[in-house]
Each structure stands twice: as structure tokens, then as C-alpha cells.
Design an enzyme around this catalytic site. Sequence first.
Site, PDB file in Angstrom:
ATOM      1  N   THR A  13      -3.106   0.404   7.160  1.00  0.00           N
ATOM      2  CA  THR A  13      -2.105  -0.287   7.982  1.00  0.00           C
ATOM      3  C   THR A  13      -2.869  -1.274   8.860  1.00  0.00           C
ATOM      4  O   THR A  13      -4.007  -0.998   9.266  1.00  0.00           O
ATOM      5  CB  THR A  13      -1.308   0.698   8.873  1.00  0.00           C
ATOM      6  OG1 THR A  13      -2.245   1.539   9.562  1.00  0.00           O
ATOM      7  CG2 THR A  13      -0.366   1.565   8.056  1.00  0.00           C
ATOM      8  N   SER A  55      -7.628  -1.072   6.354  1.00  0.00           N
ATOM      9  CA  SER A  55      -6.839  -2.253   5.991  1.00  0.00           C
ATOM     10  C   SER A  55      -7.710  -3.499   5.915  1.00  0.00           C
ATOM     11  O   SER A  55      -8.635  -3.690   6.714  1.00  0.00           O
ATOM     12  CB  SER A  55      -5.747  -2.474   7.043  1.00  0.00           C
ATOM     13  OG  SER A  55      -5.119  -3.717   6.837  1.00  0.00           O
ATOM     14  N   TYR A  97      -6.353  -7.472  -0.026  1.00  0.00           N
ATOM     15  CA  TYR A  97      -5.378  -8.494  -0.421  1.00  0.00           C
ATOM     16  C   TYR A  97      -6.242  -9.631  -0.949  1.00  0.00           C
ATOM     17  O   TYR A  97      -7.217 -10.006  -0.289  1.00  0.00           O
ATOM     18  CB  TYR A  97      -4.615  -9.036   0.789  1.00  0.00           C
ATOM     19  CG  TYR A  97      -3.621  -8.107   1.413  1.00  0.00           C
ATOM     20  CD1 TYR A  97      -2.383  -7.883   0.815  1.00  0.00           C
ATOM     21  CD2 TYR A  97      -3.885  -7.479   2.624  1.00  0.00           C
ATOM     22  CE1 TYR A  97      -1.447  -7.046   1.405  1.00  0.00           C
ATOM     23  CE2 TYR A  97      -2.959  -6.645   3.215  1.00  0.00           C
ATOM     24  CZ  TYR A  97      -1.741  -6.436   2.601  1.00  0.00           C
ATOM     25  OH  TYR A  97      -0.823  -5.608   3.187  1.00  0.00           O
ATOM     26  N   THR A 153      -4.031  -4.134  -3.167  1.00  0.00           N
ATOM     27  CA  THR A 153      -2.604  -4.177  -2.837  1.00  0.00           C
ATOM     28  C   THR A 153      -1.978  -5.392  -3.516  1.00  0.00           C
ATOM     29  O   THR A 153      -2.386  -6.526  -3.266  1.00  0.00           O
ATOM     30  CB  THR A 153      -2.430  -4.234  -1.305  1.00  0.00           C
ATOM     31  OG1 THR A 153      -3.033  -3.049  -0.774  1.00  0.00           O
ATOM     32  CG2 THR A 153      -0.965  -4.254  -0.903  1.00  0.00           C
ATOM     33  N   LYS A 213      -2.324  -0.627  -5.682  1.00  0.00           N
ATOM     34  CA  LYS A 213      -1.300  -0.129  -4.743  1.00  0.00           C
ATOM     35  C   LYS A 213      -0.093  -1.063  -4.752  1.00  0.00           C
ATOM     36  O   LYS A 213      -0.242  -2.270  -4.558  1.00  0.00           O
ATOM     37  CB  LYS A 213      -1.883  -0.047  -3.329  1.00  0.00           C
ATOM     38  CG  LYS A 213      -0.886   0.364  -2.270  1.00  0.00           C
ATOM     39  CD  LYS A 213      -1.584   0.661  -0.955  1.00  0.00           C
ATOM     40  CE  LYS A 213      -0.609   0.978   0.145  1.00  0.00           C
ATOM     41  NZ  LYS A 213       0.094  -0.226   0.663  1.00  0.00           N
ATOM     42  N   HIS A 220       5.188  -0.504   0.076  1.00  0.00           N
ATOM     43  CA  HIS A 220       4.602  -1.156   1.252  1.00  0.00           C
ATOM     44  C   HIS A 220       5.354  -0.731   2.525  1.00  0.00           C
ATOM     45  O   HIS A 220       5.656  -1.561   3.391  1.00  0.00           O
ATOM     46  CB  HIS A 220       4.657  -2.677   1.078  1.00  0.00           C
ATOM     47  CG  HIS A 220       3.559  -3.420   1.784  1.00  0.00           C
ATOM     48  ND1 HIS A 220       2.608  -4.152   1.120  1.00  0.00           N
ATOM     49  CD2 HIS A 220       3.274  -3.544   3.100  1.00  0.00           C
ATOM     50  CE1 HIS A 220       1.788  -4.720   1.994  1.00  0.00           C
ATOM     51  NE2 HIS A 220       2.168  -4.352   3.212  1.00  0.00           N
ATOM     52  N   ASP A 224       2.852   6.876  -1.181  1.00  0.00           N
ATOM     53  CA  ASP A 224       3.060   6.745   0.266  1.00  0.00           C
ATOM     54  C   ASP A 224       4.523   6.410   0.532  1.00  0.00           C
ATOM     55  O   ASP A 224       5.300   6.198  -0.394  1.00  0.00           O
ATOM     56  CB  ASP A 224       2.107   5.702   0.885  1.00  0.00           C
ATOM     57  CG  ASP A 224       2.476   4.261   0.519  1.00  0.00           C
ATOM     58  OD1 ASP A 224       3.512   4.022  -0.124  1.00  0.00           O
ATOM     59  OD2 ASP A 224       1.697   3.359   0.892  1.00  0.00           O
ATOM     60  N   GLY A 225       4.920   6.406   1.807  1.00  0.00           N
ATOM     61  CA  GLY A 225       6.273   5.986   2.178  1.00  0.00           C
ATOM     62  C   GLY A 225       7.190   7.146   2.508  1.00  0.00           C
ATOM     63  O   GLY A 225       7.586   7.903   1.623  1.00  0.00           O
ATOM     64  N   ARG A 257       7.028  12.622   6.354  1.00  0.00           N
ATOM     65  CA  ARG A 257       7.043  12.996   7.777  1.00  0.00           C
ATOM     66  C   ARG A 257       6.869  14.499   7.994  1.00  0.00           C
ATOM     67  O   ARG A 257       6.826  14.958   9.137  1.00  0.00           O
ATOM     68  CB  ARG A 257       8.381  12.576   8.425  1.00  0.00           C
ATOM     69  CG  ARG A 257       8.665  11.080   8.361  1.00  0.00           C
ATOM     70  CD  ARG A 257       7.714  10.285   9.238  1.00  0.00           C
ATOM     71  NE  ARG A 257       8.019   8.866   9.215  1.00  0.00           N
ATOM     72  CZ  ARG A 257       7.488   7.992   8.347  1.00  0.00           C
ATOM     73  NH1 ARG A 257       6.604   8.391   7.446  1.00  0.00           N
ATOM     74  NH2 ARG A 257       7.819   6.718   8.404  1.00  0.00           N
ATOM     75  N   GLY A 298       1.192   6.414   6.703  1.00  0.00           N
ATOM     76  CA  GLY A 298       1.074   5.118   7.375  1.00  0.00           C
ATOM     77  C   GLY A 298       1.579   5.148   8.805  1.00  0.00           C
ATOM     78  O   GLY A 298       0.824   5.398   9.746  1.00  0.00           O
ATOM     79  N   ARG A 299       2.889   4.921   8.976  1.00  0.00           N
ATOM     80  CA  ARG A 299       3.424   4.771  10.346  1.00  0.00           C
ATOM     81  C   ARG A 299       3.097   5.950  11.267  1.00  0.00           C
ATOM     82  O   ARG A 299       2.730   5.732  12.422  1.00  0.00           O
ATOM     83  CB  ARG A 299       4.933   4.553  10.309  1.00  0.00           C
ATOM     84  CG  ARG A 299       5.325   3.161   9.814  1.00  0.00           C
ATOM     85  CD  ARG A 299       6.805   2.918   9.971  1.00  0.00           C
ATOM     86  NE  ARG A 299       7.194   1.620   9.455  1.00  0.00           N
ATOM     87  CZ  ARG A 299       7.485   1.386   8.170  1.00  0.00           C
ATOM     88  NH1 ARG A 299       7.424   2.348   7.283  1.00  0.00           N
ATOM     89  NH2 ARG A 299       7.818   0.166   7.782  1.00  0.00           N
TER      90      ARG A 299
HETATM   91  C1  HOC Z   1      -0.870 -11.618   8.255  1.00  0.00           C
HETATM   92  C2  HOC Z   1      -0.448 -10.989   7.039  1.00  0.00           C
HETATM   93  O1  HOC Z   1       0.246  -4.657   5.286  1.00  0.00           O
HETATM   94  C3  HOC Z   1       1.940  -5.237   6.789  1.00  0.00           C
HETATM   95  C4  HOC Z   1       0.491  -5.165   6.512  1.00  0.00           C
HETATM   96  C5  HOC Z   1      -0.205  -6.450   6.706  1.00  0.00           C
HETATM   97  C6  HOC Z   1       0.378  -7.551   5.941  1.00  0.00           C
HETATM   98  C7  HOC Z   1      -0.382  -8.793   6.102  1.00  0.00           C
HETATM   99  C8  HOC Z   1      -0.007  -9.591   7.256  1.00  0.00           C
HETATM  100  O2  HOC Z   1       2.323  -5.664   7.878  1.00  0.00           O
HETATM  101  O3  HOC Z   1       2.721  -4.857   5.951  1.00  0.00           O
END
Ligand code: HOC
Length: 383
Positions: free
Chosen positions: A80, A108, A131, A157, A232, A256, A287-288, A291, A310-311
Site C-alpha cells: 500500500t 509498495s 508498477y 501489479t 498481482k 486493488h 487480498d481484499g 477483516r 492492506g487497509r
Molecule cells: C500516484 C499513483 O496502489 C493506490 C496505490 C498507489 C497507486 C499509485 C498512485 O492508491 O491504489
Amino acid sequence: MAPEPVNVNEFKELARQALPKMYFDYYAGGAEDENTLRENIEAYQRIRLRPRVLVDVSRIDMSTTVLGYKISAPIMIAPTAYHQLAHPEGEVATARAAASCDTIMVLSYMSNCAVEEVASSCNAVRFYQLYVNKRRDVSAQLVQRAERNGFKAIVWTVDAPRLGRREADIRNKMVAPQLKNFEGLMSAEVHTLRGDDGSKLEAFARKTFDDSLCWEDLKWLRSITNLPILIKGVLTHEDARKAVEAGVHGIVVSNHGARQLDHTPATISVLEEVVQAVGGKVPVIVDGGIRRGTDVFKALALGAQAVLIGRPVIYGLAAMGQRGVKSVVEMLKNELELTMALSGCPTLEHITRSHAKMASEPVNVNEFQELARKVLPKMYFDF
Ligand code: HOC
């Protein structure tokens, strides 16, 4: 003083209190109407567990391996972005928490802390998210820096040729913070866009992410690194098959965090389709929406090797720094351990497909009547 959270969900409110609205919204938000954001969580709630009794569960072993690396439980930290928006120690705190929980962190591509800083901060097994940049030399340098610094795999990703439409970020005019990794590789104007029109993240992605990327580019990626590559962002059996044919070392079923394309299915509802297409040739991670320990158990029952969080990790970091991240991972581990005990599964190998029942799946003959009612015209069903 706020009471200590007793489950992972409770960190969200603490994070909301700790963070400026712009940053909380960035982490919490999803794409467009956030249908997928809700569905990622709700789909887990529709799955039922099918426990077994009279199994010796006096010792529970949750340990597993991912790409050959042993971890204490199948719960890893997802990539993240921008951890310093959540806490000044940023990704260093997250990595240290991962090390203390004996799990893997995926750093990340958009980390505030430099690859080298994170690597030297602790001995966690680390994977590096990629990325692909329009400037391939930038991506190549970052991948090679990660490899030199002991990262063990690349998490490629592939679901972000552009950034999804995140309306909270547009309203808040979300600003892209400083990214140390890009210093010297890209001009500061590119990686810290300023201004007052819409989301700067969207502008950053549009300017730098390679939207011409295709399956062929895996060859390029393999030419710049010897590390194993996990792909991913796969959501269909079609892409899962292509990925295996192309030679990836693992697949992450991901939408995502529901931040890219709204109305994609919950990841848990397509996991099995991907697992079947892959046929055990490479590990599948999901993922996703996870909880609870019961969610982890459900993902394992449907064929995942491990899950990525993630979150909740970000909320833990925002609320309490390194201690909060550790607490989130440990809570999920403890809940998984209890779920295994109450389901008659002393090891992960004991968790099978028959321990979970999808809402649509009959487990006895009577339940077929209801399914038939749904699919038949009334006249034929009544007949
Ligand atoms: C500046 C670009 O995976 C998200 C992250 C970052 C994505 C890239 C942001 O916010 O989903």
C-alpha cells in the site's frame, strides 16, 4: 484515553481520528460508487463454515511457506502506498512490525521510505511491488535496487494502466507526497505534483505508468531481474491461465482494494475460478476485504496459499505506528488459530474446500428445490 481495539475493524475509527481527512479518505476510499469496496467485505460474510468435531486440536500449527520462505501464518502485508501519510516512521515501522510477526511485507513501489532504508531497518522477508514506468530505465533501476537490497520477489501489479476514479481524492485535491526512491531518477515535479485541480495521484499515474504494458512485457521484466515474479491483479481464469503459461511464479487475485474498476467481483468470489485454472502449478494469494481470522480461513479453504492485508495494516499504522501494525496482524493470527481449533483443523493442510460453503452451494438434496425455483419459470417449477 480511547479503549484498546479488540478486533481489526476497530482500527478504522482510530485511524479516522488520527489522520487528516484527505489522507484517511485516500486510504479508505474505492473507485466510483464503491460497489466493489462493499462487496469485497460482504462476499466473505455470505460464506458459511463447515466445522468438523472430535479432532485433536490441542496443538495448532499455522506456519506455511510462500515461494520457499517460511512464515508464522498465511497472513502477509499487502503493498500500500505512502505509509508516511499514516505515520512519520512510514514503511520502516511496517517492515519492523512484519519482522516481529514473522511474516512477509510487500513494499509498495510508491513507498515514502527508500528501499535501502526499509531493507536495513529489520530482517523481515520483503517482496517488492512494481508498477512499470513509461521510462523503463526507472523501473529497472528500482527493481535492481530491491534485488541488491535483499528483496526476495517482485509483485508485478498489472491492474493500473491508469488510476481508477476515486472521487474522494478528486474532491480533496489529493496531493502526491515525496517519494525518496524516485529522487535522482525523476524530476521532483513529476513525483510530487502540486496544483489545485483534482487528484494529483491520478495525474502522476497518467504521466508515469506505462499504459501500453502487455503480456509480452513479462520477458522484459525477466530480463532485468532474477527474482521470482508474482503477478498481482488477476480476476479471471482466462488471465490466470495466461499468467501460468507466461511463466510467473505466483498469482495474486486482487481488485486493488476496489480502487481501480468498480463493479469487478469480490476477490473471494473469483478465487476458486483462478485456483482451478492454475491447477496447483503456482501459488495463489488473495487480498481484499479480509477483516477476520474466519475470512483468512475461508480464503484458504477456497485454495489460497496465503492472504495479503492492506487497509487494516494502514489503519493500525495510523493509530499506533509499528505497535498498531503488529497488533492488526496478531489479531488476525489469533482469530485464525481459534477458527482452526473450532473447525477441527490442527494444521493448514487440514483446511479443505469442504470447510466452506458458498451461499449458492447446496449441501443437501432439499436445498436443490430452492435453486430450481430460482432458475425455472414459475409454470414449470409449479408443475
Ligand atoms: C500516484 C499513483 O496502489 C493506490 C496505490 C498507489 C497507486 C499509485 C498512485 O492508491 O491504489
